[in-house]
Enzyme design. Structure first.
Site, PDB file in Angstrom:
ATOM      1  CB  SER A   1      -0.900   0.033   1.233  1.00 39.18           C
ATOM      2  OG  SER A   1      -1.683  -1.124   1.288  1.00 39.18           O
TER       3      SER A   1
ATOM      4  CB  SER B   1       1.551  -4.779   9.619  1.00 42.22           C
ATOM      5  OG  SER B   1       0.339  -4.237   9.171  1.00 42.22           O
TER       6      SER B   1
ATOM      7  CD  GLU C   1      -3.660  -8.544   2.658  1.00 41.06           C
ATOM      8  OE1 GLU C   1      -3.491  -8.366   1.442  1.00 41.06           O
ATOM      9  OE2 GLU C   1      -3.481  -7.665   3.507  1.00 41.06           O
TER      10      GLU C   1
ATOM     11  CB  SER D   1     -12.208  -1.448   2.329  1.00 40.40           C
ATOM     12  OG  SER D   1     -12.672  -1.401   0.997  1.00 40.40           O
TER      13      SER D   1
ATOM     14  CD  GLU E   1     -16.949   0.508   1.670  1.00 40.54           C
ATOM     15  OE1 GLU E   1     -15.805   0.118   2.009  1.00 40.54           O
ATOM     16  OE2 GLU E   1     -17.684   1.148   2.428  1.00 40.54           O
TER      17      GLU E   1
END
Ligand SMILES: Cc1cc2nc3c(=O)[nH]c(=O)nc-3n(C[C@H](O)[C@H](O)[C@H](O)COP(=O)(O)OP(=O)(O)OC[C@H]3O[C@@H](n4cnc5c(N)ncnc54)[C@H](O)[C@@H]3O)c2cc1C
Length: 420
Positions: free
Chosen positions: A139, A174, A257, A383, A385
């Site tokens: 990201s 992370s 993931e 997410s 959506e």
């Protein structure tokens, strides 16, 4: 759907229970139960990184760290259903594996698909033992759901070495502060359509040219980071897949993931039920209140739906099949439920809801921790959506989302003046 263990599964479950009983760090059990919940490893009696590494290493020796990996790569050579049984039995100690989950859940399976046997022999065993932590450098500030819009550049060095020079920035990474390696996707051809000009690498996080800046979160911890690359040199031997094939490699990682996030995470229904059962309000026991009972009934129905959806996947695993995109339902429902339940519990707690230290807060601060962390779960690994799009398109067969920039060269996609 089959709800019972087969005789072999029941033997394996008994073996796992005995092993955990004999080997788990029992001195941390109470503290883990008291202080740790989703995204928060709260132990203070021992360095959490050291405690995590010790448990991971012990599991690796017994084959329980990466159960399904081949033994030669540091795994247990076990089946998918045996992994599920392990997850059901590990209990509070699973919290200690959090910082390794990106490695064993996502980077490891991606390496096994795309890297050579020699590379896997070198990189996977220290990943399995927890000696080397891995992170996911995907990201960026302007590329999350639309990952293919990323702008970090990798260009061939002009000294003929074949190395790549990387410049750009990642965000939300992370565990980067603990990581020895990261899986990095970068743009190698800005003239190609956005999904086609990408290439995947693994990078040594100790290389010059990498700066990791932790981000302080609302729950007081700092598990995410910004990562900056300034003329980072990456050998071509660290490339996974062909130049321009990065999107395909990233799909392997993203599929893993979605199977990793949400696996074995509860809905919080048990916790809210226990909490409400004990709670006295000025109008009497909370469990007798009609509004409270109606909420509990609503969540009980959703928790059952989830349980049987998960059982369907587990039955498929037990038959040697691979569950498909319907798995996206799990994270979508669990994350929303945890957030709603946490908000409701804090309403019931009244002024005490502002306490969050596990030793003082009602229900050991479980709901406070969830209120702060559950919104992140609704974003990470896709997410709400995006998961609805996946379910709509790939499970229900609805028409696909409109993607107008799919075949346009990346450097011709109109932007608000961003530098390519
Ligand atoms: C706890 C946590 C850990 C993370 N760890 C990592 C990590 O280790 N490595 C890493 O690379 N990334 C990591 N991420 C980043 C994560 O993958 C992204 O946050 C996520 O993909 C969403 O991207 P974004 O934040 O850029 O939001 P955006 O993509 O900008 O989305 C903003 C909003 O728009 C909506 N939206 C976007 N596109 C559509 C669409 N097509 N249709 C409908 N709605 C849409 C989204 O649902 C969202 O509500 C982590 C995130 C979290 C929260």
């Amino acid at each position: 759907m089959d709800f019972e263990d087969s005789p072999e599964e029941s033997t394996f479950r008994a073996k796992v229970r005995m092993w955990i009983d004999a080997n788990a760090p029992k001195h941390l059990e109470d503290e883990l139960r008291r202080t740790s919940t989703i995204g928060r490893l709260g132990i203070t009696s021992e360095d959490p990184v050291v405690a995590s590494k010790n448990w991971q290493a012990k599991k690796a020796v017994a084959g329980y760290a990466c159960l399904q990996w081949p033994v030669e790569y540091g795994g247990g050579g076990l089946s998918a259903i045996e992994r599920v049984i392990w997850q059901q039995e590990e209990g509070p100690y699973a919290q200690l594996s959090l910082m390794f989950s990106i490695g064993y859940g996502m980077c490891g399976p991606t390496l096994m698909t795309w890297a050579s046997h020699e590379t896997n022999r070198r990189l996977l065993p220290p990943m399995a033992t927890g000696e080397e932590v891995w992170c996911q450098l995907f990201s960026e500030p302007a590329a999350g759901s639309d990952l293919a819009g990323l702008r970090t550049r990798a260009e061939l060095a002009d000294d003929g070495s074949g190395d790549w020079i990387v410049n750009g920035q990642k965000v939300w990474t992370s565990f980067a502060q603990h990581a020895r390696y990261g899986m990095l996707i970068a743009r190698t051809d800005p003239g190609a359509p956005k999904h086609k000009g990408l290439t995947m690498f693994f990078v040594d996080m100790q290389s010059p040219g990498i700066e990791v800046r932790p981000i302080k979160q609302a729950n007081g911890q700092a598990t995410f980071n910004e990562v900056f690359f300034t003329d980072l040199r990456v050998p071509d031997a660290n490339r996974l897949g062909a130049v321009g094939q990065g999107w395909e490699v990233s799909i392997t990682m993203l599929m893993n993931e979605r199977a990793t996030i949400g696996a074995n995470i509860s809905t919080s229904f048990e916790q809210i039920f226990d909490f409400v059962e004990e709670l006295e309000t000025i109008d009497g026991p909370a469990i007798e209140d009609r509004a409270v009972r109606s909420k509990l009934a609503h969540w009980a129905a959703r928790a059952s739906g989830l349980k049987y959806t998960a059982m369907r996947s587990i039955s498929a695993l037990s038959r040697g099949e691979t569950p498909g995109p319907e798995n996206s339902i799990g994270k979508l429902v669990i994350a929303t439920m945890r957030q709603e339940i946490a908000a409701f519990a804090l309403d019931l707690q009244g002024p005490a809801g502002i306490l969050d230290a596990p030793d003082y807060a009602p229900a050991r601060g479980w709901f406070q921790a969830n209120l702060l962390r559950s919104p992140a779960m609704r974003i990470e690994g896709g997410s709400d959506e995006i998961l609805r799009n996946v379910i709509g398109e790939r499970v229900l067969g609805l028409p696909a989302d409109i993607r107008i920039d799919k075949n346009v060269p990346f450097n011709e996609i109109p932007t608000k003046g961003a530098v390519r």
